[in-house]
Design a protein around this motif. Structure first.
Motif, PDB file in Angstrom:
ATOM      1  N   ALA A  11       0.810  -1.217   0.000  1.00 31.07           N
ATOM      2  CA  ALA A  11       0.000   0.000   0.000  1.00 31.07           C
ATOM      3  C   ALA A  11       0.847   1.274   0.000  1.00 31.07           C
ATOM      4  O   ALA A  11       0.501   2.254  -0.659  1.00 31.07           O
ATOM      5  N   THR A  12       1.929   1.250   0.752  1.00 30.05           N
ATOM      6  CA  THR A  12       2.730   2.473   0.862  1.00 30.05           C
ATOM      7  C   THR A  12       3.857   2.564  -0.141  1.00 30.05           C
ATOM      8  O   THR A  12       4.364   3.636  -0.418  1.00 30.05           O
ATOM      9  N   GLY A  13       4.286   1.416  -0.620  1.00 34.43           N
ATOM     10  CA  GLY A  13       5.415   1.442  -1.543  1.00 34.43           C
ATOM     11  C   GLY A  13       6.741   1.528  -0.804  1.00 34.43           C
ATOM     12  O   GLY A  13       7.802   1.611  -1.412  1.00 34.43           O
ATOM     13  N   ARG A  14       6.677   1.508   0.505  1.00 36.94           N
ATOM     14  CA  ARG A  14       7.919   1.524   1.284  1.00 36.94           C
ATOM     15  C   ARG A  14       8.056   0.213   2.037  1.00 36.94           C
ATOM     16  O   ARG A  14       7.075  -0.325   2.548  1.00 36.94           O
ATOM     17  N   THR A  15       9.276  -0.287   2.109  1.00 34.92           N
ATOM     18  CA  THR A  15       9.451  -1.593   2.751  1.00 34.92           C
ATOM     19  C   THR A  15       9.942  -1.486   4.187  1.00 34.92           C
ATOM     20  O   THR A  15       9.871  -2.439   4.949  1.00 34.92           O
ATOM     21  N   ARG A  16      10.492  -0.347   4.508  1.00 35.41           N
ATOM     22  CA  ARG A  16      11.128  -0.180   5.820  1.00 35.41           C
ATOM     23  C   ARG A  16      12.127  -1.300   6.072  1.00 35.41           C
ATOM     24  O   ARG A  16      12.209  -1.842   7.173  1.00 35.41           O
ATOM     25  N   THR A  17      12.822  -1.659   5.026  1.00 34.89           N
ATOM     26  CA  THR A  17      13.933  -2.577   5.237  1.00 34.89           C
ATOM     27  C   THR A  17      15.152  -2.063   4.493  1.00 34.89           C
ATOM     28  O   THR A  17      15.035  -1.361   3.478  1.00 34.89           O
ATOM     29  N   VAL A  18      16.292  -2.367   5.026  1.00 33.14           N
ATOM     30  CA  VAL A  18      17.555  -1.944   4.439  1.00 33.14           C
ATOM     31  C   VAL A  18      18.361  -3.195   4.100  1.00 33.14           C
ATOM     32  O   VAL A  18      18.458  -4.118   4.912  1.00 33.14           O
ATOM     33  N   ALA A  19      18.896  -3.220   2.908  1.00 28.85           N
ATOM     34  CA  ALA A  19      19.753  -4.339   2.527  1.00 28.85           C
ATOM     35  C   ALA A  19      21.176  -4.011   2.940  1.00 28.85           C
ATOM     36  O   ALA A  19      21.670  -2.925   2.657  1.00 28.85           O
ATOM     37  N   VAL A  20      21.803  -4.941   3.632  1.00 30.46           N
ATOM     38  CA  VAL A  20      23.203  -4.751   3.999  1.00 30.46           C
ATOM     39  C   VAL A  20      23.987  -5.690   3.101  1.00 30.46           C
ATOM     40  O   VAL A  20      23.792  -6.903   3.168  1.00 30.46           O
ATOM     41  N   VAL A  21      24.807  -5.122   2.233  1.00 33.35           N
ATOM     42  CA  VAL A  21      25.542  -6.003   1.338  1.00 33.35           C
ATOM     43  C   VAL A  21      27.032  -5.959   1.605  1.00 33.35           C
ATOM     44  O   VAL A  21      27.636  -4.900   1.703  1.00 33.35           O
TER      45      VAL A  21
ATOM     46  N   ASP B  26      13.977  -3.377   9.052  1.00 35.89           N
ATOM     47  CA  ASP B  26      14.404  -4.767   8.969  1.00 35.89           C
ATOM     48  C   ASP B  26      15.727  -4.778   8.235  1.00 35.89           C
ATOM     49  O   ASP B  26      15.978  -3.907   7.397  1.00 35.89           O
ATOM     50  N   VAL B  27      16.579  -5.751   8.530  1.00 34.87           N
ATOM     51  CA  VAL B  27      17.803  -5.823   7.745  1.00 34.87           C
ATOM     52  C   VAL B  27      17.866  -7.105   6.936  1.00 34.87           C
ATOM     53  O   VAL B  27      17.701  -8.209   7.438  1.00 34.87           O
ATOM     54  N   LEU B  28      18.023  -6.879   5.653  1.00 32.00           N
ATOM     55  CA  LEU B  28      18.094  -7.953   4.674  1.00 32.00           C
ATOM     56  C   LEU B  28      19.568  -8.188   4.375  1.00 32.00           C
ATOM     57  O   LEU B  28      20.247  -7.321   3.833  1.00 32.00           O
ATOM     58  N   LEU B  29      20.043  -9.357   4.762  1.00 32.81           N
ATOM     59  CA  LEU B  29      21.472  -9.619   4.630  1.00 32.81           C
ATOM     60  C   LEU B  29      21.837 -10.197   3.269  1.00 32.81           C
ATOM     61  O   LEU B  29      21.241 -11.172   2.820  1.00 32.81           O
TER      62      LEU B  29
END
Lengths: 341, 341
Positions: free
Chosen positions: B56-66, B92-95
Motif C-alpha cells: 500500500a505504501t510502496g515503502r518496505t522499511r527494510t535496508v539491505a546490507v551487502v 528490517d535488515v536484509l542480509l
DNA sequence: CTGAAAGCGCTTACAG
DNA sequence: CTGAAAGCGCTTACAG
C-alpha cells in the motif's frame, strides 16, 4: 517507473494471469506462450513485486536468522554458511541480533516475525517454552542450532564426545593433572548454555575412565572471552599443585590461557599443553590443538533442514561429531620427556 | 488465524481507516478513539501485515546490507553496529553476502533489491558505475563504507593518515628499515581495494618525510589472510638487508607476520616491531600495536546516514581518523637499546 | 491452454 | 475527527 504485470501482459499480448503463470513456471502453459512472456519480461526488466506476491500467497520466502551476537567468529561463520544455502534456495535472509536481555524480551513480546518470514533459524539460544510458543504462533517453521525442541529441526553437536576426546588426547600424552575451563553466559547475555555443559561432562568422563580423582579445583566456568580465559589460567597457576594441561571449552578461552602462560614465561607445549574447542580461524596461526565441531556445517545443515521443512518435509535433526585437530599446543608433560632438564 | 484490521475495527467500534490511522500515530485522531483502538489491538494481538503495508505504501522499511564476506571480523563488526541502529530505527535488515564474482554479477544483473528494501548499505565494495546505476534504478538510497560516490552517503576513513601514523610511530622509535605489507583482492574476490592503497600511500609519505629512500623491495601486496601475511614476512626475512619493522595493512596480516617471526626464533618487539591495522578483537591478546579505525563506528555512521537519507535528509559523508593503539609489539630497534648484546 | 474476476490486508485521498 | 471506497500489484480458483 516500475514495470507491472500488466505491462508485460500488454507486450506479450496475453492476460496478466498468463503472465503470472508463465513466469512462475507453473505447468499448464504452452511453450510458445511461456517463451513470449519470458522474453517480454526480460525486455521490460520486469520482476514481480515481492510485497504483492507475499500478500497474495501468504508466503514471504524469507527466513529470519536469529543470533545472540554477531561479532563472535562462531556466529558469523554459522550465519554465512546458512545464508549461502538460503539464498541459493531463493530465500531472503532477515537478520536479527538479540544481544541484550531487553532486546530478547522485546522480540518475543510481540509477533515481530509474523508476516515477515516463513521460518526462523535460531542459533545458540536456549528458547524458553513461551519463546518457542511465540515463534510457533507467528507461523514460523523452526530450525535450531545449539538447542533442541520436539517437532523442530535442529543440529546436534556431540559435545560430550568432543569434551571427552579433548581430555583423552591429553591423557594419552601422559598428563595427569588436567584442568577444564568451561563457558557460562555472562550477566545480560542472551546466550544459551547447554552445549558447553556437555563439554564439561565429557571431560569428567574421560578423567574418570582414566581413574583420576575428580578435583573441583581444576574446573572453572567463565564467560566466553579471551580475557576470562586469561584470568582463569592465572588462577589455575596459583594452585598448590598446578595442572600440566588444559581443556578449554572454546578457542577464545584457549587464546587467553596461552597469553597468560606466555606472560608467565611458560612455554606451550613444553611446559603446558592446551586443547581448544572450535577450530577458530585463528587457531592455526597460534598453533592451537583444538576440537573442530564443524561450525560452518552447523549452519549449513540447519538451513538445509529448514528449507526442507518449509517445503513440507518433516523436522530433521542433524548430528555432528567433533574431531580433534592436532597442532602444536599439546605434547607429553615435561616429566615424561627424554632430555628434559 | 491471523488478526486483521477489520477485527480490530469491529472490537473498537470504528472503521478500518480509523484503526490504521490510530495505530500508526498519524495526527487527526481523538485521544479517546486512539486509545480505544490501541487497546483493542493489544487485546487481539494485532500487528499489521508487513506485506500489505508495503504494498500500500510502496515503502518496505527494510535496508539491505551487502557485504563481500561475512566471516571476516571486520564485516561482522560493521554489520552488527549498523544492524543495531537500523533495527532501533524500525528497519528490517536484509542480509546479502556477495562472496564470489558469480554471486556479485548475478546480484547486479537483475533488480534483486527492487521492492525488497528502500536502501542499501554497501560495505567495502568498489561499485562500478553500472552497479551503482543498477542500485539506483532499483530505487535504493545508498550508504557506502569503504568507497564513495557522488550523491550517496558514505563514511570515509582517513587511511592515508592512518598509514602515515603507523609508519611514523616506527620512525619515531628509531627504525630506518620499515617494510609494508598491503592488501590486494585475491582472485575471485569481490572486495574493493582503494582504502588499502591509501594506507600504502601514507606509509610512503612518512618514509619520504623522514628522508628514507623509497625501496620497492620493502613493499608487498598480498591477500588479506593470516597465511599471506606469514608468507610475506618470510619473504622479507630473506632480503639482503632485512627490515627491522613492519607496517601491516591489516591485523590479520600482522598475526601471520608474528607467527613467522616466532617460528624463526625472532622476538617481537625485541628483534622486530610490528604495527597492525584494524584493532581486531584479538589484537589485545597477542599484544599487537595497531591502528584503530573505528570499525564499529563505520557501521554505525553509515547506518545513521542512511536512516537520515531515507527520511529525506541529503546524503552525508562521515569521516573517521584512525588512531594508534600502542601495545607490546613495537619498540626501538635493537641497535638503539642500551644493554642489548 | 487462457482469461475475467475476486481477494490478499493494508493505506490514503476524498467527503462529510 | 471519522468513514466509504479506491488502489497498491500480485495469485488463483473458476469458467470456458
Amino acid at each position: 517507473m516500475t514495470v507491472s504485470v500488466q505491462a508485460v501482459a500488454d507486450r506479450a499480448g496475453v492476460s496478466i494471469s498468463t503472465v503470472s503463470r508463465a513466469l512462475r513456471g507453473v505447468p499448464g502453459i504452452s511453450q510458445t506462450t511461456r517463451k513470449r512472456v519470458r522474453d517480454a519480461a526480460v525486455e521490460l526488466g520486469y520482476v514481480a513485486s515481492p510485497s504483492a506476491s507475499r500478500l497474495a500467497t501468504g508466503r514471504t520466502r524469507t527466513v529470519a536468522v536469529v543470533v545472540p551476537l554477531l561479532t563472535k567468529w562462531f556466529f558469523a561463520e554459522v550465519i554465512a554458511a546458512a545464508g549461502r544455502v538460503l539464498s541459493r534456495e531463493g530465500y531472503d535472509v532477515l537478520l536479527t541480533e538479540l544481544s541484550t536481555v531487553e532486546l530478547r524480551a522485546g522480540f518475543f513480546a510481540s509477533p515481530r516475525l509474523h508476516g515477515r518470514s516463513d521460518g526462523a533459524l535460531v542459533v545458540a539460544m536456549q528458547l524458553g517454552s513461551e519463546e518457542l510458543a511465540s515463534l510457533e504462533a507467528q507461523g514460523q517453521v523452526l530450525a535450531l542450532v545449539g538447542s533442541e525442541s520436539a517437532g523442530a529441526s535442529s543440529v546436534r553437536v556431540e559435545d560430550r564426545i568432543g569434551g571427552r576426546a579433548a581430555a583423552r588426547h591429553l591423557i594419552n600424552l601422559g598428563h595427569e593433572r588436567i584442568a577444564f575451563v568451561g563457558l557460562r553466559a555472562g550477566p545480560g547475555s542472551t546466550l544459551g548454555g547447554v552445549p558447553p555443559a556437555e563439554r564439561l561432562l565429557g571431560y569428567r568422563e574421560a578423567l574418570a575412565e582414566a581413574g583420576f580423582p575428580s578435583d573441583p579445583g581444576l574446573e572453572h566456568v567463565v564467560e566466553n572471552t579471551v580475557d576470562a580465559g586469561a584470568a582463569a589460567m592465572a588462577a589455575l597457576l596459583t594452585a598448590e599443585e598446578p595442572p600440566t594441561a588444559l581443556v578449554a571449552a572454546s578457542d577464545e578461552i584457549a587464546f587467553g590461557a596461552m597469553a597468560t602462560l606466555r606472560g608467565a614465561g611458560l612455554s606451550v607445549p613444553d611446559d603446558f599443553s592446551i586443547v581448544g574447542y572450535d577450530n577458530h580461524e585463528l587457531a592455526g596461526v597460534v598453533g592451537l590443538t583444538t576440537m573442530d565441531h564443524g561450525v560452518a556445517e552447523q549452519g549449513r545443515l540447519a538451513a538445509e533442514a529448514l528449507v526442507a521443512a518449509l517445503a513440507g518435509a518433516p523436522a530433521a535433526v542433524g548430528r555432528i561429531e567433533p574431531r580433534l585437530v592436532v597442532r602444536g599446543s599439546t605434547a607429553p608433560p615435561r616429566r615424561l620427556r627424554a632430555g628434559s632438564r
